[in-house]
Design an enzyme around this catalytic site. Structure first.
Site, PDB file in Angstrom:
ATOM      1  CG  ASP A 107      -2.029   0.994   1.186  1.00  0.00           C
ATOM      2  OD1 ASP A 107      -3.043   0.813   0.489  1.00  0.00           O
ATOM      3  OD2 ASP A 107      -1.858   2.009   1.891  1.00  0.00           O
ATOM      4  CG  HIS A 272      -5.648  -3.528   0.892  1.00  0.00           C
ATOM      5  ND1 HIS A 272      -4.921  -3.233  -0.241  1.00  0.00           N
ATOM      6  CD2 HIS A 272      -5.270  -2.616   1.831  1.00  0.00           C
ATOM      7  CE1 HIS A 272      -4.148  -2.179  -0.010  1.00  0.00           C
ATOM      8  NE2 HIS A 272      -4.341  -1.788   1.243  1.00  0.00           N
TER       9      HIS A 272
END
Length: 292
Positions: A107, A272
């Site tokens: 990320d 994620h």
């Protein structure tokens, strides 16, 4: 009990004028630096780091502005530019005795890792990026109603003042939202870790916003300049991503290939927070990359 990475020791390491990073270090062998994402700290690597420490010296910092690292007031976009944060990482590795190292990021940390690979190719031997697109490509593919999934990018891109006030008024609701909607496996982020993430974010609203604001300004400029100059990542690169491209209508592999000629691109089935949901998958991918 405060969560921690098993077997790791913690240090504060100066990396720039007035900025020191909190870092967990463990294991022995060739160095591997792991950079966390949003809204997390270095704790997101707790399972992967403990696994990889059997073969590597594993270095897990909190990024500038996050966790227990210093959070300098933003004097402008450059304070939290990925170029600045990447320089922090290289300085950290050198301070720990490593002039060359493998680097993985998730990320936000993947954006820092990407910039480190472009700016410091002599330092970064291998590069892994988890569940992200390079900044310039990310903004290019977010269009129309589909961009609503990334509302936070637009909120934190606004000029200083309003984003900090809105998020600061309800930080647990804001940051907790992403811990919920991006995580199909609630057990992956247990209550104590979730609480640690929220505590860290609550104390870092201005610096987190500044990090995101930089990605809508100076980080785009840096990516555009590199693309115009034909600069690409010279080291082997591994990318692990959810299949966002199918939903939003872009070819993630092709976007990454334009930056990384020596690319291994893998679409994963987990959420994620893959380093917490499926740490074995991530550790195996990183071991394979480093051994390549």
């Amino acid at each position: 009990m405060t969560p921690f990475v098993p077997g790791f020791t913690h240090h504060r390491v100066p990396v720039a004028d007035g900025v020191a990073l909190n870092v967990a270090v463990g294991g022995s062998g060739s160095p591997l630096v792991l950079l966390h994402g949003f809204p997390q700290t270095h704790l997101m690597w707790r399972h992967v780091a403990a696994d990889l420490a059997a073969d590597h010296t594993v270095i897990c910092p909190d990024l500038r502005g996050y966790g227990a690292s210093d959070k300098p007031a933003a004097a402008g976009p450059a304070t939290y530019a990925k170029r600045t944060m990447a320089a922090d990482v290289v300085a950290l590795a050198r301070a720990l005795g490593h002039d060359r190292f493998a680097l993985a990021g998730h990320d936000r940390g993947a954006l820092v890792a990407f910039r480190a690979g472009l700016d410091h190719p002599d330092a970064v031997s291998r590069l892994a990026c988890l569940d992200v697109l390079p900044t310039l490509d990310m903004w290019d593919v977010l269009r129309g109603a589909d961009a609503a999934v990334a509302f936070h990018l637009y909120l934190m891109a606004q000029p200083p003042g309003l984003p900090e006030e809105l998020i600061g008024a309800a930080p647990d609701a804001f940051f907790g939202h992403f811990l919920d909607v991006w995580n199909p496996s609630p057990d992956a982020v247990p209550p104590a870790v979730r609480a640690a993430y929220l505590d860290a974010c609550r104390a870092a609203v201005p610096s987190i916003v500044a990090d995101y604001r930089a990605s809508a300004t100076v980080d785009i400029d840096h990516d555009r300049a590199d693309r115009a100059a034909g600069r690409r990542l010279r080291m082997p690169v591994a990318v692990l991503q959810q299949d966002w491209g199918a939903a939003l209508g872009y070819d993630a592999r092709a976007l990454w290939q334009a930056w990384a000629p020596d690319l291994t691109h893998t679409t994963v089935g987990c959420g994620h927070f893959m380093a917490e949901e499926d740490p074995e998958l991530v550790a195996t991918a990183l071991r394979t990359l480093v051994a390549s």
